[in-house]
Write a protein that holds these residues in place. Structure first.
Motif, PDB file in Angstrom:
ATOM      1  N   ARG A  55      15.175  67.051 119.010  1.00  0.00           N
ATOM      2  CA  ARG A  55      14.519  65.796 119.381  1.00  0.00           C
ATOM      3  C   ARG A  55      13.046  65.815 118.988  1.00  0.00           C
ATOM      4  O   ARG A  55      12.504  64.812 118.521  1.00  0.00           O
ATOM      5  N   PHE A  56      12.395  66.960 119.166  1.00  0.00           N
ATOM      6  CA  PHE A  56      10.992  67.085 118.799  1.00  0.00           C
ATOM      7  C   PHE A  56      10.812  66.914 117.294  1.00  0.00           C
ATOM      8  O   PHE A  56       9.907  66.200 116.846  1.00  0.00           O
ATOM      9  N   ASP A  57      11.681  67.553 116.511  1.00  0.00           N
ATOM     10  CA  ASP A  57      11.605  67.433 115.056  1.00  0.00           C
ATOM     11  C   ASP A  57      11.792  65.978 114.618  1.00  0.00           C
ATOM     12  O   ASP A  57      11.083  65.490 113.732  1.00  0.00           O
ATOM     13  N   ALA A  58      12.742  65.291 115.242  1.00  0.00           N
ATOM     14  CA  ALA A  58      12.981  63.887 114.902  1.00  0.00           C
ATOM     15  C   ALA A  58      11.764  63.036 115.242  1.00  0.00           C
ATOM     16  O   ALA A  58      11.373  62.148 114.462  1.00  0.00           O
ATOM     17  N   LEU A  59      11.148  63.291 116.382  1.00  0.00           N
ATOM     18  CA  LEU A  59       9.952  62.552 116.773  1.00  0.00           C
ATOM     19  C   LEU A  59       8.814  62.805 115.787  1.00  0.00           C
ATOM     20  O   LEU A  59       8.109  61.878 115.380  1.00  0.00           O
ATOM     21  N   CYS A  60       8.636  64.054 115.378  1.00  0.00           N
ATOM     22  CA  CYS A  60       7.588  64.388 114.404  1.00  0.00           C
ATOM     23  C   CYS A  60       7.805  63.640 113.090  1.00  0.00           C
ATOM     24  O   CYS A  60       6.846  63.131 112.493  1.00  0.00           O
ATOM     25  N   LEU A  61       9.049  63.562 112.648  1.00  0.00           N
ATOM     26  CA  LEU A  61       9.349  62.833 111.411  1.00  0.00           C
ATOM     27  C   LEU A  61       9.034  61.345 111.549  1.00  0.00           C
ATOM     28  O   LEU A  61       8.497  60.735 110.618  1.00  0.00           O
ATOM     29  N   ARG A  62       9.331  60.764 112.714  1.00  0.00           N
ATOM     30  CA  ARG A  62       9.019  59.343 112.935  1.00  0.00           C
ATOM     31  C   ARG A  62       7.522  59.112 112.935  1.00  0.00           C
ATOM     32  O   ARG A  62       7.033  58.135 112.354  1.00  0.00           O
ATOM     33  N   ILE A  63       6.776  59.997 113.575  1.00  0.00           N
ATOM     34  CA  ILE A  63       5.316  59.855 113.606  1.00  0.00           C
ATOM     35  C   ILE A  63       4.751  60.008 112.196  1.00  0.00           C
ATOM     36  O   ILE A  63       3.898  59.227 111.770  1.00  0.00           O
TER      37      ILE A  63
END
Length: 97
Positions: A55-63
């Protein structure tokens, strides 16, 4: 509870350490030359960490995608301004005490 141990001690007491993790749900941090290099955690906690990492990796990609077209200097200036504001707020609340 989190236990710290040397790599040598861990190797010599592997069975005991596994029992600590499995039955008491403790964690063991393994140090080599005085520095943490690994951790032994129970399988349920490991699964939670893996899900959170995804989930953290996905959030980083969105940011990252949302700021892809922003000039780097502008972004760094915003970060510096946010840090300065936060530090000012911390100083202000410390003076009120």
């Amino acid at each position: 509870m989190i236990t710290e141990t040397s790599a040598v001690n861990f190797r010599q007491n592997l069975g005991e350490m596994l029992n600590q993790v499995q039955y008491r749900h403790d964690s063991v941090v393994i140090n080599k030359d005085g520095k943490p290099v690994a951790a032994l955690v129970d399988a349920r906690l490991f699964e939670r960490i893996r899900r959170m990492q995804g989930r953290f990796d996905a959030l980083c990609l969105r940011i990252e995608a949302s700021y892809a077209n922003a000039p780097e200097a502008e972004g760094l200036a915003e970060i510096d301004a946010a840090i300065a504001l936060d530090r000012a707020q911390v100083r202000s609340s410390a003076k009120k005490r």
